[in-house]
Design an enzyme around this catalytic site. Sequence first.
Site, PDB file in Angstrom:
ATOM      1  N   GLU A  86      -3.741  17.626  -9.919  1.00 34.55           N
ATOM      2  CA  GLU A  86      -4.635  18.883 -11.091  1.00 34.55           C
ATOM      3  C   GLU A  86      -6.196  19.120 -11.841  1.00 34.55           C
ATOM      4  OE1 GLU A  86      -3.934  15.840 -14.329  1.00 34.55           O
ATOM      5  OE2 GLU A  86      -2.723  16.758 -15.785  1.00 34.55           O
TER       6      GLU A  86
ATOM      7  N   ARG B  70      -2.370  22.915 -13.229  1.00 35.21           N
ATOM      8  CA  ARG B  70      -1.851  22.294 -13.354  1.00 35.21           C
ATOM      9  C   ARG B  70      -2.222  21.909 -14.770  1.00 35.21           C
ATOM     10  NH1 ARG B  70       0.163  16.878 -10.138  1.00 35.21           N
ATOM     11  NH2 ARG B  70       1.309  15.775 -11.774  1.00 35.21           N
TER      12      ARG B  70
ATOM     13  N   HIS C 121       8.634  12.273 -28.351  1.00 34.64           N
ATOM     14  CA  HIS C 121       6.730  13.108 -27.127  1.00 34.64           C
ATOM     15  C   HIS C 121       7.312  14.718 -27.187  1.00 34.64           C
ATOM     16  CE1 HIS C 121       3.964  14.219 -24.079  1.00 34.64           C
ATOM     17  NE2 HIS C 121       5.529  15.084 -23.677  1.00 34.64           N
TER      18      HIS C 121
ATOM     19  N   ASN D 143      -0.316  21.587 -20.268  1.00 34.72           N
ATOM     20  CA  ASN D 143      -0.654  20.791 -20.558  1.00 34.72           C
ATOM     21  C   ASN D 143       0.098  21.617 -22.275  1.00 34.72           C
ATOM     22  OD1 ASN D 143      -1.378  18.533 -20.946  1.00 34.72           O
ATOM     23  ND2 ASN D 143      -3.195  19.411 -19.495  1.00 34.72           N
TER      24      ASN D 143
ATOM     25  N   HIS E   9       0.324  20.541 -25.654  1.00 35.03           N
ATOM     26  CA  HIS E   9      -0.240  18.988 -26.062  1.00 35.03           C
ATOM     27  C   HIS E   9      -1.437  18.448 -26.155  1.00 35.03           C
ATOM     28  CE1 HIS E   9       3.636  19.191 -23.553  1.00 35.03           C
ATOM     29  NE2 HIS E   9       3.533  17.920 -23.039  1.00 35.03           N
TER      30      HIS E   9
ATOM     31  N   LYS F 281       8.258  24.117 -12.418  1.00 36.42           N
ATOM     32  CA  LYS F 281       7.096  22.738 -12.754  1.00 36.42           C
ATOM     33  C   LYS F 281       6.645  22.488 -10.759  1.00 36.42           C
ATOM     34  CE  LYS F 281       5.361  18.369 -14.061  1.00 36.42           C
ATOM     35  NZ  LYS F 281       5.511  17.157 -14.006  1.00 36.42           N
TER      36      LYS F 281
ATOM     37  N   ARG G  40       1.069  -1.140  -0.178  1.00 37.57           N
ATOM     38  CA  ARG G  40       0.243   0.197  -0.205  1.00 37.57           C
ATOM     39  C   ARG G  40       0.911   1.215  -0.179  1.00 37.57           C
ATOM     40  NH1 ARG G  40      -2.798  -2.924   3.782  1.00 37.57           N
ATOM     41  NH2 ARG G  40      -4.891  -3.394   2.775  1.00 37.57           N
TER      42      ARG G  40
ATOM     43  N   LYS H 187       3.164  12.154 -10.658  1.00 36.84           N
ATOM     44  CA  LYS H 187       2.304  11.161 -10.852  1.00 36.84           C
ATOM     45  C   LYS H 187       3.214  10.324 -11.838  1.00 36.84           C
ATOM     46  CE  LYS H 187      -0.049  14.359 -13.649  1.00 36.84           C
ATOM     47  NZ  LYS H 187      -0.444  14.405 -14.832  1.00 36.84           N
TER      48      LYS H 187
ATOM     49  N   HIS I 280      -0.411  15.056 -28.605  1.00 40.40           N
ATOM     50  CA  HIS I 280      -0.573  14.110 -28.442  1.00 40.40           C
ATOM     51  C   HIS I 280      -1.252  13.993 -29.516  1.00 40.40           C
ATOM     52  CE1 HIS I 280      -0.467  14.406 -23.494  1.00 40.40           C
ATOM     53  NE2 HIS I 280      -0.167  13.840 -23.921  1.00 40.40           N
TER      54      HIS I 280
ATOM     55  N   GLU J 141      10.230  20.141 -23.517  1.00 38.71           N
ATOM     56  CA  GLU J 141       9.277  20.993 -21.960  1.00 38.71           C
ATOM     57  C   GLU J 141       9.726  21.468 -21.253  1.00 38.71           C
ATOM     58  OE1 GLU J 141       6.885  18.982 -21.705  1.00 38.71           O
ATOM     59  OE2 GLU J 141       6.907  16.770 -22.864  1.00 38.71           O
TER      60      GLU J 141
HETATM   61  N1  LIG Z   1       4.757  10.826 -14.860  1.00 44.94           N
HETATM   62  C1  LIG Z   1       4.584  12.968 -15.119  1.00 44.94           C
HETATM   63  O1  LIG Z   1       4.179  13.327 -14.494  1.00 44.94           O
HETATM   64  C2  LIG Z   1       5.363  12.345 -16.990  1.00 44.94           C
HETATM   65  C3  LIG Z   1       5.992  13.473 -17.328  1.00 44.94           C
HETATM   66  C4  LIG Z   1       6.016  13.571 -18.804  1.00 44.94           C
HETATM   67  C5  LIG Z   1       6.686  12.415 -19.316  1.00 44.94           C
HETATM   68  N2  LIG Z   1       6.185  10.735 -18.991  1.00 44.94           N
HETATM   69  C6  LIG Z   1       6.475  10.055 -18.925  1.00 44.94           C
HETATM   70  O2  LIG Z   1       7.928   9.291 -19.564  1.00 44.94           O
HETATM   71  C7  LIG Z   1       7.946   8.881 -19.979  1.00 44.94           C
HETATM   72  C8  LIG Z   1       9.172   8.932 -21.535  1.00 44.94           C
HETATM   73  O3  LIG Z   1      10.292   9.220 -20.243  1.00 44.94           O
HETATM   74  P1  LIG Z   1      11.410   9.481 -21.181  1.00 44.94           P
HETATM   75  O4  LIG Z   1      11.155   9.670 -21.816  1.00 44.94           O
HETATM   76  O5  LIG Z   1      12.613   9.722 -19.652  1.00 44.94           O
HETATM   77  O6  LIG Z   1      11.892   7.912 -21.657  1.00 44.94           O
HETATM   78  P2  LIG Z   1      12.735   6.862 -21.444  1.00 44.94           P
HETATM   79  O7  LIG Z   1      12.702   6.675 -19.966  1.00 44.94           O
HETATM   80  O8  LIG Z   1      12.397   5.778 -22.171  1.00 44.94           O
HETATM   81  O9  LIG Z   1      14.024   6.824 -22.116  1.00 44.94           O
HETATM   82  C9  LIG Z   1      15.073   7.472 -23.276  1.00 44.94           C
HETATM   83  C10 LIG Z   1      15.850   6.330 -23.709  1.00 44.94           C
HETATM   84  O10 LIG Z   1      16.684   7.087 -22.789  1.00 44.94           O
HETATM   85  C11 LIG Z   1      17.482   5.438 -22.594  1.00 44.94           C
HETATM   86  N3  LIG Z   1      18.996   6.136 -20.835  1.00 44.94           N
HETATM   87  C12 LIG Z   1      17.741   7.376 -19.856  1.00 44.94           C
HETATM   88  N4  LIG Z   1      19.264   7.193 -19.454  1.00 44.94           N
HETATM   89  C13 LIG Z   1      19.862   7.355 -20.027  1.00 44.94           C
HETATM   90  C14 LIG Z   1      21.304   8.047 -20.385  1.00 44.94           C
HETATM   91  N5  LIG Z   1      21.959   7.869 -18.654  1.00 44.94           N
HETATM   92  N6  LIG Z   1      22.472   7.939 -21.488  1.00 44.94           N
HETATM   93  C15 LIG Z   1      21.731   6.531 -22.121  1.00 44.94           C
HETATM   94  N7  LIG Z   1      20.732   6.491 -22.764  1.00 44.94           N
HETATM   95  C16 LIG Z   1      19.511   6.466 -21.451  1.00 44.94           C
HETATM   96  C17 LIG Z   1      16.554   4.505 -22.459  1.00 44.94           C
HETATM   97  O11 LIG Z   1      16.764   3.365 -21.765  1.00 44.94           O
HETATM   98  C18 LIG Z   1      15.305   5.540 -23.411  1.00 44.94           C
HETATM   99  O12 LIG Z   1      15.957   3.899 -24.048  1.00 44.94           O
HETATM  100  C19 LIG Z   1       6.441   8.152 -20.945  1.00 44.94           C
HETATM  101  O13 LIG Z   1       6.478   7.151 -21.043  1.00 44.94           O
HETATM  102  C20 LIG Z   1       5.586   9.524 -20.857  1.00 44.94           C
HETATM  103  O14 LIG Z   1       4.172   8.707 -20.327  1.00 44.94           O
HETATM  104  C21 LIG Z   1       5.533  10.726 -17.331  1.00 44.94           C
HETATM  105 ZN   LIG Z   2       5.307  15.984 -21.945  1.00 47.24          ZN
END
Ligand SMILES: NC(=O)c1ccc[n+]([C@@H]2O[C@H](COP(=O)([O-])OP(=O)(O)OC[C@H]3O[C@@H](n4cnc5c(N)ncnc54)[C@H](O)[C@@H]3O)[C@@H](O)[C@H]2O)c1
Ligand SMILES: [Zn+2]
Length: 364
Positions: free
Chosen positions: A238, A242, A266, A246, A249, A228, A122, A144, A253, A186
């Site tokens: 949200e 917040r 993205h 977007n 976005h 942020k 939990r 999130k 999206h 971003e």
């Molecule tokens: N929780 C939130 O508020 C929120 C906000 C925006 C995005 N997200 C989520 O985040 C995700 C995208 O995150 P991301 O862009 O970091 O993608 P990711 O975690 O897939 O990383 C991108 C790539 O970079 C590689 N990588 C990571 N760190 C590295 C490093 N230091 N050196 C070399 N390679 C590295 C990873 O293995 C992957 O192949 C999505 O799933 C999205 O939905 C969440």
């Molecule tokens: Zn985004």
Amino acid sequence: MPQVKVDLGERSYTIVIERGLTAKLGSLVQKALPKARRALIITDTNVAPRYGDQAKASLEAAGIAVHKATVPAGEASKSLAQAYNLYSSCINAGLERSSVIIALGGGVIGDLAGFVAATYLRGIAFVQVPTTLLSQVDSSIGGKTGVDLPQGKNLVGAFHQPQLVVVDLDALSSLPRRELAAGMAEVVKHAVIRDAGFLHYLESTTDQILSLDPSVMGAVVERNCQIKGEVVAADERESGLRAILNFGHTVGHAVEASMGFGGWLHGECVAVGMMAATALATETRILQEPELRARLERLLQRLGLPIRLPQGVNAATLADAMQRDKKVQAGRIHWVLPVRAGEVTVTPNVPWDAVQRALESIRG
Ligand SMILES: NC(=O)c1ccc[n+]([C@@H]2O[C@H](COP(=O)([O-])OP(=O)(O)OC[C@H]3O[C@@H](n4cnc5c(N)ncnc54)[C@H](O)[C@@H]3O)[C@@H](O)[C@H]2O)c1
Ligand SMILES: [Zn+2]
């Protein structure tokens, strides 16, 4: 070391930002969570070989027993199946209520590991160690967490704040250039919605950003986390403010969905989405600083981001995708449109023909 406090009452926490922090992870965790005796590092196959051992050694040196679970890199790992495997890893690692999960990786790992931490027993503590620019400036802040379903992204999840976020700026040096640019989208978004001065700073330091100048990147990440953090603190669940996050976005999206996931990153979709929103703000005369459009176009382009829709994607395909968007389905589209650098407004009353004209003006 530079710190940003995210102010959420009892759930407040600190983001520490500096170079070389992975080596200091153990002492930072010990200070934030003095009772933690066991930790599970959750990471991916790209990050584990680069930073996994260093993180583990640092935690062990602080007297914490460490297990590590590595999932395949990529969005496909943000699944219930992976979460299920990770619950077994939690049990095998002997994690108890006082233990901690360490999310070492990009946004995929942050969301997945955060979701496991939110639900195992939990909810147990978790620490984010974001290693992509996107996760350092965006996904690791706000609480999130979640996983995807075959029917769509982020459909299952929980709000669960980390106890600490440790941003090691050195991790950016191994990040592919395209991922770096996507994270910058971003960053630009945060500047446009909240801070005109910061937008100027990004324009005047673009070359240093591209060459990962440590002091500039430190300042960029720090100001971002502040922005942020402030928005999230004002609206943790949200319900109002917040929504400004977007910006870019709605169309972003839709571009993402209409290309099929796996097309553009993205952040690349968000870049075009910001151009679309700015064009729409021009159409609707909401934009009070017409020059913002050209400034944004130039900045995004210099950062290596797209500023036009992908070939074959037009107003009709995007309208289709927007109709399927879960946030849009709930009601009218709430457009986040720029008024001037540093200020946006949220408006639900935008005629479709204005949207069409705006999208036409950024056709690829
Ligand atoms: N929780 C939130 O508020 C929120 C906000 C925006 C995005 N997200 C989520 O985040 C995700 C995208 O995150 P991301 O862009 O970091 O993608 P990711 O975690 O897939 O990383 C991108 C790539 O970079 C590689 N990588 C990571 N760190 C590295 C490093 N230091 N050196 C070399 N390679 C590295 C990873 O293995 C992957 O192949 C999505 O799933 C999205 O939905 C969440
Ligand atoms: Zn985004």
